[in-house]
Design an enzyme around this catalytic site. Structure first.
Site, mmCIF file in Angstrom:
data_model
loop_
_atom_site.group_PDB
_atom_site.id
_atom_site.type_symbol
_atom_site.label_atom_id
_atom_site.label_comp_id
_atom_site.label_asym_id
_atom_site.label_seq_id
_atom_site.Cartn_x
_atom_site.Cartn_y
_atom_site.Cartn_z
ATOM 1 N N VAL A 55 0.878 -1.168 0.000
ATOM 2 C CA VAL A 55 0.000 0.000 0.000
ATOM 3 C C VAL A 55 0.917 1.219 0.000
ATOM 4 O O VAL A 55 1.763 1.379 0.881
ATOM 5 C CB VAL A 55 -0.953 -0.006 1.207
ATOM 6 C CG1 VAL A 55 -2.036 -1.046 1.000
ATOM 7 C CG2 VAL A 55 -0.232 -0.276 2.517
ATOM 8 N N HIS A 56 0.770 2.058 -1.017
ATOM 9 C CA HIS A 56 1.734 3.130 -1.282
ATOM 10 C C HIS A 56 1.010 4.464 -1.327
ATOM 11 O O HIS A 56 -0.020 4.595 -1.983
ATOM 12 C CB HIS A 56 2.419 2.858 -2.633
ATOM 13 C CG HIS A 56 3.536 3.807 -2.960
ATOM 14 N ND1 HIS A 56 4.856 3.514 -2.681
ATOM 15 C CD2 HIS A 56 3.537 5.023 -3.546
ATOM 16 C CE1 HIS A 56 5.621 4.516 -3.093
ATOM 17 N NE2 HIS A 56 4.839 5.452 -3.612
ATOM 18 N N ASP A 57 1.561 5.459 -0.639
ATOM 19 C CA ASP A 57 0.979 6.794 -0.646
ATOM 20 C C ASP A 57 1.734 7.684 -1.624
ATOM 21 O O ASP A 57 2.963 7.685 -1.677
ATOM 22 C CB ASP A 57 1.019 7.400 0.764
ATOM 23 C CG ASP A 57 0.095 6.673 1.727
ATOM 24 O OD1 ASP A 57 -0.983 6.240 1.277
ATOM 25 O OD2 ASP A 57 0.462 6.510 2.906
ATOM 26 N N GLU A 58 0.975 8.455 -2.360
ATOM 27 C CA GLU A 58 1.480 9.287 -3.454
ATOM 28 C C GLU A 58 2.682 10.148 -3.048
ATOM 29 O O GLU A 58 2.716 10.743 -1.980
ATOM 30 C CB GLU A 58 0.348 10.199 -3.922
ATOM 31 C CG GLU A 58 0.733 11.199 -4.990
ATOM 32 C CD GLU A 58 -0.410 12.142 -5.313
ATOM 33 O OE1 GLU A 58 -0.455 12.645 -6.444
ATOM 34 O OE2 GLU A 58 -1.270 12.363 -4.435
ATOM 35 N N ASP A 79 2.337 13.725 10.449
ATOM 36 C CA ASP A 79 1.781 12.923 9.358
ATOM 37 C C ASP A 79 0.257 13.031 9.420
ATOM 38 O O ASP A 79 -0.329 12.932 10.495
ATOM 39 C CB ASP A 79 2.212 11.454 9.521
ATOM 40 C CG ASP A 79 2.095 10.636 8.254
ATOM 41 O OD1 ASP A 79 1.091 10.809 7.535
ATOM 42 O OD2 ASP A 79 2.986 9.818 7.983
ATOM 43 N N ARG A 86 -1.669 11.183 7.040
ATOM 44 C CA ARG A 86 -2.212 10.131 6.173
ATOM 45 C C ARG A 86 -3.226 9.263 6.910
ATOM 46 O O ARG A 86 -4.133 8.724 6.299
ATOM 47 C CB ARG A 86 -1.076 9.265 5.624
ATOM 48 C CG ARG A 86 -0.282 9.942 4.543
ATOM 49 C CD ARG A 86 0.911 9.111 4.130
ATOM 50 N NE ARG A 86 1.890 9.009 5.199
ATOM 51 C CZ ARG A 86 2.997 8.285 5.117
ATOM 52 N NH1 ARG A 86 3.252 7.580 4.038
ATOM 53 N NH2 ARG A 86 3.852 8.264 6.119
#
Length: 416
Positions: free
Chosen positions: A242-245, A328, A330
């Site tokens: 799972v990757h955050d932009e 953070d 996110r």
């Protein structure tokens, strides 16, 4: 007035009345018919059963198109031949109101699920689209050249193209469920959303009967390597990230962080795992700059590089908090929803060092086996600050954790 639209009339302010012909939404119902359609149209107001409109942040561009006269207000999407390329679900999680709160599990199949309503004039639009693609990355071509990957002509072509299924997912929030995830009351969530968007959606505080919100934020894209149906089978090895932009690294290759190297490493791991009989998944979320935005991220870069003593890992999180107020934003509480949409119950190999992501996934009831860190040789020199700070903060690593002395050493280069 030049360019004035004759269709414009008096402004309708939101109130507790309205939506008399809107189908009810029963979140977490086991079938699409029982759950009901999500209708965020701006056309027939009596049909609306949500707060906000479709397309997330792109709804603003739609408004510009209407204002400019390029788009008719009453345009209806022709959904002919737009159905998903792969059959996904339904899975047990779709009928669990606590498992999925930030997307519509029936959002990919509205044409098939609600044909009678659409024929009756209800403007029901998909919030998920599933298609096929060839993904071509120079890092994968390099892996083939160096012998780490071997083309099989089915999943991986000699050109370096990987054949994938990909799904685009728009956010659809069930406000009671989102509030529960974040440990606040629904009333508090509604009020803060209303106030912190400058009063953009009055229905948040005037229409307590509307429990579903289509927020104006970016969604996510999921890339599946192999058969998407295998994602729900816990006996099939699943490699996932799972990757955050991170536009600077993911797209332009900026070396101040490990985002693109970790992303391409995960794709290589997904291909390799799928070739040995498993399945792979990369979920990419639009949460630029830890969901703080790129302007804030660049301000933090300057603060890190200009601080007395240079760019050091011991001040990595502090510099972000000085500018943004938090380290953070996110908040991974909503992230596992898309995994539940695919029916996932076990991730055999999680390509991530993030403790926040791991805790969110396992906390949602998904089992995680092996955790795969980024190899040291893939960490750019200027990103050493980031990776050391994260390991010291509790991120997973199979190796030694940097001590206080190591964190104080200057590892990042200056601005000049």
């Amino acid at each position: 007035m030049s360019g004035e639209h004759k269709s414009l009339g008096h402004i309708r302010l939101t109130s507790h009345s309205g939506g008399v012909d809107a189908p009810p939404i029963h979140w977490g119902a086991p079938t699409a018919a029982e759950r009901g359609p999500v209708i965020g149209t701006t056309g027939v107001r009596a049909h609306r059963n949500v707060i906000g409109t479709h397309s997330g942040s792109y709804s603003v561009y739609r408004a510009l198109a209407v204002a400019a006269g390029a788009l008719a207000r009453d345009h209806r999407a022709d959904l002919t031949n737009t159905s998903p390329t792969d059959h996904i679900g339904p899975y047990p999680q779709w009928g669990d109101p606590k498992a999925i709160v930030s997307l519509d599990p029936w959002g990919a199949t509205v044409a098939e699920s609600f044909p009678d309503k659409i024929a009756a004039g209800y403007d029901i639009r998909p919030t998920i689209a599933v298609t096929k693609a060839h993904v071509i990355l120079p890092e994968i071509a390099e892996a083939i050249e160096k012998g780490r990957l071997v083309p099989d002509g089915k999943l991986l072509l000699p050109s370096g193209a990987a054949l994938v299924t990909k799904a685009a997912v728009e956010p659809v929030w069930h406000l009671p469920g989102v509030a529960e995830r974040f440990g606040c009351s629904e009333a508090e969530l509604r009020r803060v959303l209303f106030e912190e968007t400058g009063g953009m959606y009055p229905e948040l505080v005037t229409r307590s009967d509307l429990e579903v919100f289509l927020p104006p934020i970016g969604g996510q894209t999921v890339y599946v390597f192999g058969d998407a149906r295998d994602l729900a089978d816990p006996t099939v090895e699943l490699t996932a990230r799972v990757h955050d932009e991170c536009n600077g690294s993911d797209v332009f290759g900026s070396d101040i962080c490990t985002c693109r190297p970790y992303l391409t490493h995960a794709i290589e791991e997904c291909i390799r795992g799928t070739q040995r009989g498993g399945v792979g998944l990369v979920a990419y979320s639009r949460k630029e700059g830890r969901a703080l935005g790129e302007v804030t991220k660049f301000l933090v870069y300057n603060a890190r590089k200009r601080q007395e003593g240079g760019d050091t890992a011991d001040q990595y999180f502090a510099r972000t908090e000085c500018v943004a107020g938090v380290q953070d934003m996110r908040f991974q509480e909503l992230m596992p929803d898309v995994l539940h949409w695919f029916g996932i119950t076990k991730i055999h190999r999680l390509v991530s060092m993030s403790n926040m992501k791991y805790d969110a996934i396992t906390g949602s009831g998904i089992e995680v086996g092996e955790r795969v860190n980024i190899p040291d040789e893939l960490v750019p020199a200027d990103a050493r600050v980031e990776i050391d700070a994260k390991m010291a903060a509790g991120y997973f690593t199979p190796g030694p954790v940097p001590d206080a002395e190591a964190l104080r050493k200057v590892k990042g280069r200056g601005l000049e």
